[in-house]
Write an enzyme that holds these catalytic residues in place. Structure first.
Site, short mmCIF file in Angstrom:
data_model
loop_
_atom_site.label_atom_id
_atom_site.label_comp_id
_atom_site.label_asym_id
_atom_site.label_seq_id
_atom_site.Cartn_x
_atom_site.Cartn_y
_atom_site.Cartn_z
CG ASP A 88 -0.41 0.22 2.53
OD1 ASP A 88 0.83 0.37 2.62
OD2 ASP A 88 -1.17 0.29 3.51
CB CYS A 134 0.59 -2.65 4.57
SG CYS A 134 0.22 -3.69 5.98
CB THR A 155 1.51 -3.20 10.88
OG1 THR A 155 0.33 -3.59 10.15
CG2 THR A 155 1.27 -1.91 11.64
CG HIS A 182 8.44 -26.04 10.58
ND1 HIS A 182 8.56 -26.10 11.96
CD2 HIS A 182 9.54 -26.67 10.09
CE1 HIS A 182 9.68 -26.73 12.28
NE2 HIS A 182 10.30 -27.08 11.16
CG HIS A 206 6.86 -29.62 9.23
ND1 HIS A 206 6.57 -29.18 10.49
CD2 HIS A 206 8.16 -30.04 9.25
CE1 HIS A 206 7.67 -29.29 11.26
NE2 HIS A 206 8.63 -29.81 10.53
C1 RB5 Z 1 -1.99 2.60 6.42
O1 RB5 Z 1 -1.98 3.79 7.11
C2 RB5 Z 1 -1.85 1.44 7.40
O2 RB5 Z 1 -3.02 1.27 8.12
C3 RB5 Z 1 -1.48 0.17 6.64
O3 RB5 Z 1 -0.32 0.39 5.92
C4 RB5 Z 1 -1.23 -1.07 7.47
O4 RB5 Z 1 -0.36 -0.81 8.53
C5 RB5 Z 1 -2.43 -1.82 7.89
O5 RB5 Z 1 -2.33 -2.93 8.43
#
Ligand code: RB5
Length: 149
Positions: A12, A69, A71, A102, A137
């Site tokens: 993203d 993204c 996180t 695994h 596995h």
């Molecule tokens: C975008 O601001 C953020 O929410 C996205 O990149 C991600 O971290 C969502 O899981």
């Protein structure tokens, strides 16, 4: 096992720089990469991005996919809704290796706001150089597949 060195890559808006760095890195290692973008910093929803790449992996067009993204969590959640996809978020190289060995993961997710560039590239290397071990596995992965309905 010989695996075609092809992968699909997407992110993203929160992970554009990391995606470009990963593209350059894996391309230099001889991987053929389909970079789905985005090419601008305009906000784009991670569920759509993750699902698009996940469908390409689930259909067999690519053996592996890398998702990014902020996180790594949201895009992983979206990808795992697609039947046939096993995606893990990794912030360390041990987990990146283990989800191949695994769990036979076919997609890797990384949080661009969580890990630095050097570690992210090491995580990618760990994921792409490890092989599924099969054996006991395989039985467990089949149990995961059975949950897909
Ligand atoms: C975008 O601001 C953020 O929410 C996205 O990149 C991600 O971290 C969502 O899981």
């Amino acid at each position: 096992m010989t695996v075609t060195k092809r992968l699909v890559l997407t992110s993203d808006h929160a992970a554009i720089e990391l995606r470009r760095a990963i593209f350059d890195h894996v391309t230099a290692l001889g991987w053929e990469v389909d970079d789905l973008g985005p090419m601008t910093t305009e906000s784009t929803p991670y569920p759509e991005r993750g699902a698009e790449a996940a469908r390409l992996v689930a259909s067999g067009q690519y053996p592996f996919g890398i998702l990014l993204c902020g996180t790594g969590q949201g895009i992983m959640m979206a990808a795992n809704k697609v039947k046939g996809v096993r995606c893990g978020v990794c912030m360390d190289t041990f987990s990146a290796r283990m989800i191949r060995q695994h769990n036979d993961a076919n997609m890797l997710s990384i949080g661009a706001r969580v890990v630095g560039l050097g570690l992210a590239l090491d995580i990618v290397d760990a994921f792409l150089t490890a092989d599924f071990e099969g054996g006991r596995h395989a039985t467990r992965v089949e149990m995961i597949k059975a949950l897909e309905g």
